[in-house]
Design an enzyme around this catalytic site. Sequence first.
Site, PDB file in Angstrom:
ATOM      1  N   LYS A  18       0.486 -10.098   5.875  1.00  0.00           N
ATOM      2  CA  LYS A  18       0.334 -10.231   4.317  1.00  0.00           C
ATOM      3  C   LYS A  18       0.649  -8.952   3.492  1.00  0.00           C
ATOM      4  O   LYS A  18       1.292  -9.072   2.746  1.00  0.00           O
ATOM      5  CB  LYS A  18      -1.386 -10.366   3.982  1.00  0.00           C
ATOM      6  CG  LYS A  18      -1.774 -10.177   2.521  1.00  0.00           C
ATOM      7  CD  LYS A  18      -3.306  -9.966   2.463  1.00  0.00           C
ATOM      8  CE  LYS A  18      -4.216  -8.951   2.671  1.00  0.00           C
ATOM      9  NZ  LYS A  18      -4.038  -7.623   1.830  1.00  0.00           N
ATOM     10  N   ASN A  19       0.346  -7.763   4.175  1.00  0.00           N
ATOM     11  CA  ASN A  19       0.650  -6.449   3.682  1.00  0.00           C
ATOM     12  C   ASN A  19       2.249  -6.235   3.568  1.00  0.00           C
ATOM     13  O   ASN A  19       2.682  -5.338   2.852  1.00  0.00           O
ATOM     14  CB  ASN A  19      -0.317  -5.412   3.897  1.00  0.00           C
ATOM     15  CG  ASN A  19      -1.535  -5.634   3.613  1.00  0.00           C
ATOM     16  OD1 ASN A  19      -1.888  -6.420   2.709  1.00  0.00           O
ATOM     17  ND2 ASN A  19      -2.544  -4.827   4.034  1.00  0.00           N
TER      18      ASN A  19
ATOM     19  N   ARG B 140      -4.549  -6.476  -6.159  1.00  0.00           N
ATOM     20  CA  ARG B 140      -4.264  -5.047  -6.623  1.00  0.00           C
ATOM     21  C   ARG B 140      -2.511  -4.856  -6.351  1.00  0.00           C
ATOM     22  O   ARG B 140      -1.872  -4.210  -6.842  1.00  0.00           O
ATOM     23  CB  ARG B 140      -4.755  -4.055  -5.747  1.00  0.00           C
ATOM     24  CG  ARG B 140      -6.331  -3.681  -6.295  1.00  0.00           C
ATOM     25  CD  ARG B 140      -6.984  -2.798  -5.359  1.00  0.00           C
ATOM     26  NE  ARG B 140      -6.362  -1.302  -5.762  1.00  0.00           N
ATOM     27  CZ  ARG B 140      -6.488  -0.700  -6.608  1.00  0.00           C
ATOM     28  NH1 ARG B 140      -7.667  -1.046  -7.360  1.00  0.00           N
ATOM     29  NH2 ARG B 140      -5.709   0.497  -6.800  1.00  0.00           N
TER      30      ARG B 140
ATOM     31  N   CYS C 114     -12.546  -2.472  -7.244  1.00  0.00           N
ATOM     32  CA  CYS C 114     -12.456  -2.846  -6.016  1.00  0.00           C
ATOM     33  C   CYS C 114     -13.661  -2.775  -5.254  1.00  0.00           C
ATOM     34  O   CYS C 114     -14.208  -1.553  -5.273  1.00  0.00           O
ATOM     35  CB  CYS C 114     -11.194  -2.421  -5.385  1.00  0.00           C
ATOM     36  SG  CYS C 114     -10.708  -3.011  -3.821  1.00  0.00           S
TER      37      CYS C 114
ATOM     38  N   ARG D   1      -9.947   3.031  -6.025  1.00  0.00           N
ATOM     39  CA  ARG D   1      -8.479   3.038  -5.546  1.00  0.00           C
ATOM     40  C   ARG D   1      -7.549   3.428  -6.592  1.00  0.00           C
ATOM     41  O   ARG D   1      -7.229   2.585  -7.044  1.00  0.00           O
ATOM     42  CB  ARG D   1      -8.277   1.686  -4.901  1.00  0.00           C
ATOM     43  CG  ARG D   1      -9.057   1.300  -3.657  1.00  0.00           C
ATOM     44  CD  ARG D   1      -8.823  -0.236  -3.296  1.00  0.00           C
ATOM     45  NE  ARG D   1      -7.461  -0.298  -2.680  1.00  0.00           N
ATOM     46  CZ  ARG D   1      -7.047  -1.504  -2.097  1.00  0.00           C
ATOM     47  NH1 ARG D   1      -8.039  -2.721  -2.397  1.00  0.00           N
ATOM     48  NH2 ARG D   1      -5.969  -1.478  -1.578  1.00  0.00           N
ATOM     49  N   PRO D   2      -7.142   4.841  -6.741  1.00  0.00           N
ATOM     50  CA  PRO D   2      -6.605   5.238  -7.861  1.00  0.00           C
ATOM     51  C   PRO D   2      -5.039   4.815  -7.525  1.00  0.00           C
ATOM     52  O   PRO D   2      -4.742   4.341  -6.471  1.00  0.00           O
ATOM     53  CB  PRO D   2      -6.736   6.694  -7.393  1.00  0.00           C
ATOM     54  CG  PRO D   2      -7.147   6.916  -6.258  1.00  0.00           C
ATOM     55  CD  PRO D   2      -7.938   5.815  -5.923  1.00  0.00           C
TER      56      PRO D   2
ATOM     57  N   ASP E 246      -2.673   7.249  -9.053  1.00  0.00           N
ATOM     58  CA  ASP E 246      -2.045   8.312  -9.458  1.00  0.00           C
ATOM     59  C   ASP E 246      -0.707   8.684  -8.667  1.00  0.00           C
ATOM     60  O   ASP E 246       0.271   9.025  -9.251  1.00  0.00           O
ATOM     61  CB  ASP E 246      -2.817   9.574  -9.516  1.00  0.00           C
ATOM     62  CG  ASP E 246      -3.755   9.670  -7.994  1.00  0.00           C
ATOM     63  OD1 ASP E 246      -4.252   8.708  -7.502  1.00  0.00           O
ATOM     64  OD2 ASP E 246      -3.235  10.856  -7.341  1.00  0.00           O
TER      65      ASP E 246
ATOM     66  N   ASP F 295      -8.259  -1.414   7.963  1.00  0.00           N
ATOM     67  CA  ASP F 295      -8.311  -2.700   7.787  1.00  0.00           C
ATOM     68  C   ASP F 295      -8.749  -3.508   9.259  1.00  0.00           C
ATOM     69  O   ASP F 295      -9.015  -4.849   9.036  1.00  0.00           O
ATOM     70  CB  ASP F 295      -7.145  -3.533   7.445  1.00  0.00           C
ATOM     71  CG  ASP F 295      -6.339  -3.066   5.961  1.00  0.00           C
ATOM     72  OD1 ASP F 295      -7.341  -2.637   5.126  1.00  0.00           O
ATOM     73  OD2 ASP F 295      -5.398  -3.419   5.883  1.00  0.00           O
TER      74      ASP F 295
ATOM     75  N   ARG G 216      -7.930 -15.022   1.051  1.00  0.00           N
ATOM     76  CA  ARG G 216      -6.913 -14.187   0.478  1.00  0.00           C
ATOM     77  C   ARG G 216      -5.959 -13.653   1.704  1.00  0.00           C
ATOM     78  O   ARG G 216      -4.749 -13.371   1.299  1.00  0.00           O
ATOM     79  CB  ARG G 216      -7.636 -12.670  -0.147  1.00  0.00           C
ATOM     80  CG  ARG G 216      -8.386 -13.343  -1.491  1.00  0.00           C
ATOM     81  CD  ARG G 216      -8.901 -11.835  -2.087  1.00  0.00           C
ATOM     82  NE  ARG G 216      -7.680 -11.005  -2.323  1.00  0.00           N
ATOM     83  CZ  ARG G 216      -7.750 -10.020  -3.038  1.00  0.00           C
ATOM     84  NH1 ARG G 216      -8.878  -9.805  -3.723  1.00  0.00           N
ATOM     85  NH2 ARG G 216      -6.762  -9.269  -3.256  1.00  0.00           N
TER      86      ARG G 216
HETATM   87  N1  EPU Z   1      -4.629   6.549  -2.952  1.00  0.00           N
HETATM   88  C1  EPU Z   1      -4.641   7.882  -3.841  1.00  0.00           C
HETATM   89  N2  EPU Z   1      -3.897   7.702  -4.958  1.00  0.00           N
HETATM   90  C2  EPU Z   1      -3.094   6.551  -4.976  1.00  0.00           C
HETATM   91  C3  EPU Z   1      -3.224   5.724  -4.102  1.00  0.00           C
HETATM   92  C4  EPU Z   1      -3.856   5.745  -2.957  1.00  0.00           C
HETATM   93  O1  EPU Z   1      -5.520   8.800  -3.804  1.00  0.00           O
HETATM   94  O2  EPU Z   1      -2.170   6.641  -6.002  1.00  0.00           O
HETATM   95  C5  EPU Z   1      -5.765   6.858  -1.838  1.00  0.00           C
HETATM   96  C6  EPU Z   1      -6.648   5.586  -1.566  1.00  0.00           C
HETATM   97  O3  EPU Z   1      -7.741   5.993  -2.348  1.00  0.00           O
HETATM   98  C7  EPU Z   1      -6.851   5.642  -0.464  1.00  0.00           C
HETATM   99  C8  EPU Z   1      -5.708   6.264   0.409  1.00  0.00           C
HETATM  100  O4  EPU Z   1      -4.983   6.791  -0.718  1.00  0.00           O
HETATM  101  O5  EPU Z   1      -7.971   6.546  -0.185  1.00  0.00           O
HETATM  102  C9  EPU Z   1      -4.694   5.321   1.084  1.00  0.00           C
HETATM  103  O6  EPU Z   1      -4.576   4.166  -0.088  1.00  0.00           O
HETATM  104  P1  EPU Z   1      -3.167   3.173   0.169  1.00  0.00           P
HETATM  105  O7  EPU Z   1      -2.455   3.591  -1.470  1.00  0.00           O
HETATM  106  O8  EPU Z   1      -2.522   3.390   1.043  1.00  0.00           O
HETATM  107  O9  EPU Z   1      -3.647   1.944  -0.261  1.00  0.00           O
HETATM  108  P2  EPU Z   1      -3.111   0.631  -0.737  1.00  0.00           P
HETATM  109  O10 EPU Z   1      -1.557   0.791  -0.700  1.00  0.00           O
HETATM  110  O11 EPU Z   1      -3.594   0.147  -2.222  1.00  0.00           O
HETATM  111  C10 EPU Z   1      -2.736  -0.981   1.504  1.00  0.00           C
HETATM  112  C11 EPU Z   1      -3.117  -2.211   1.910  1.00  0.00           C
HETATM  113  C12 EPU Z   1      -4.768  -2.339   2.026  1.00  0.00           C
HETATM  114  C13 EPU Z   1      -5.204  -1.108   3.154  1.00  0.00           C
HETATM  115  C14 EPU Z   1      -4.430   0.181   2.712  1.00  0.00           C
HETATM  116  C15 EPU Z   1      -4.487   1.377   3.753  1.00  0.00           C
HETATM  117  C16 EPU Z   1      -1.760  -3.739   0.774  1.00  0.00           C
HETATM  118  C17 EPU Z   1      -1.195  -4.716  -0.379  1.00  0.00           C
HETATM  119  N3  EPU Z   1      -2.773  -3.124   0.961  1.00  0.00           N
HETATM  120  O12 EPU Z   1      -3.328  -0.643   0.275  1.00  0.00           O
HETATM  121  O13 EPU Z   1      -4.989  -3.564   2.815  1.00  0.00           O
HETATM  122  O14 EPU Z   1      -6.396  -1.116   3.337  1.00  0.00           O
HETATM  123  O15 EPU Z   1      -3.147   0.003   2.448  1.00  0.00           O
HETATM  124  O16 EPU Z   1      -3.983   0.906   4.821  1.00  0.00           O
HETATM  125  O17 EPU Z   1      -0.742  -3.259   1.693  1.00  0.00           O
HETATM  126  C18 EPU Z   1      -6.474  -5.281   3.113  1.00  0.00           C
HETATM  127  O18 EPU Z   1      -5.349  -5.852   3.688  1.00  0.00           O
HETATM  128  O19 EPU Z   1      -7.530  -5.564   3.220  1.00  0.00           O
HETATM  129  C19 EPU Z   1      -6.286  -4.195   2.264  1.00  0.00           C
HETATM  130  C20 EPU Z   1      -7.117  -3.704   1.482  1.00  0.00           C
END
Ligand code: EPU
Length: 424
Positions: A22-23, A93, A117, A122-123, A125, A307, A399
Amino acid sequence: MQKLIIEGGIPLEGTVDVGGAKNAVLPILAATLLAEGEVALSRVPDLRDVNTMLDLLVRLGVEVERTGPGRLKTRVVSEEEHTAPYDLVSRMRASFCVLGPLLGRRGRARVSLPGGCAIGVRPIDLHLKGMGALGARIAVEEGYVEAEGPLGGAEMNLAGPHGPSVTGTANVMMAASLSSGRTVIESAACEPEVQDLAAFLNAMGGRVRGAGTPRLEIEGVSRLSGCTFEVIPDRIEAGTLLAAAAATGGNVLVRGAKAEHMTATIETLREAGARVEAEGGGLRAFGPERVSPVDVTTGPYPGFPTDMQAQMTAVLSTAGGNSVVSERIYPDRFMHVAELNRMGARIHKEGSSAVIHGVEALSGAPVMASDLRASASLVLAGLEARGRTAVHRIYHLDRGYERLEEKLRGLGARIERVEDDGTP
Ligand code: EPU
């Protein structure tokens, strides 16, 4: 709405195939916006999140043709639209991943902010920091991120307080691929899904190097073409199925599971007493009579995946001793704990950790799914519990898991999907 009814206590046995990740496929689908020409994808899982991304692509002028099970073709037919609306981004997201491709290819993007969420704050930035570094002019207006090119190459560090960002790295990588210049991302995410996106961009004619390391180098090119590409297998689905074998004392071969993407999960299951072995292009797990306690800490790849945290918590709830499961990515991702406790688990939260006092057995109960991985954790708990469990709100499960109950039934589980008429 539908629910799952599980009669627990049966050791799972047999062979099951893992689907596409998925991811990996969600950012790859977003990246098809960059292509001139036809993209043919295979091992595309049939998931609600994939359908949401396809709906968004269609709104953004992409023609999508399903060409067979797990196969589809995309072709951009109009580049007029540049808005990703609230209804689709709030549903998922990962829709935010169209920001980079829209900006890179169409020079302009208007993407709704994702909002709240269930697994915590989940920012975004880091996504915006990256786009800003590439030269985008960015404004946040009426709940939308509005960004405009032109983009050039840049050097940037994308480390956040919890480590790198997976989709943040993906977003910047996609935008930079069509920028004029060379980009270096330090503290890039190393996840296999990021590596797969890099491989996809390169298959389209992109020039991304260093994927799988914290330093990515992207040479911008002037055009990306269509290509044929197979998505990697889903390491979280595979891990969930192996965990189900461990939790029920079963013997399951997960065909297609890639061991090299799953080192931390395999090690943790072994520490818990399961035997996990590579076999014929997949992984086999034999569950122990009773699981041993393990301390687990989630972390960015190659650490233990957040995950898999909820599923591992379910497995450890019946361990012969105490375990501590700590979250370093999403400190509040513990919605499953209260529901597991309704099934007789003894887990309490301490800050960003769950302290698990292993109990002899769980007992079936009606429980409520709050998000995708929490749902999977409740299904595992239902499989190992004595008696009947009803998991409500399984739309969360759909999902990210393709027909999970069918796969589990194939392994001997007594599990059924029924319409939820409000009875427990
Ligand atoms: N974070 C920030 N700023 C940002 C983005 C992230 O501080 O701009 C923080 C987040 O709050 C978190 C950490 O950085 O503490 C990591 O978040 P990340 O951005 O890596 O998460 P994501 O890209 O939004 C993906 C997966 C998630 C998975 C996370 C962590 C996808 C579509 N989603 O999310 O998958 O938990 O990486 O590995 O790839 C799931 O499949 O159930 C799922 C939630």
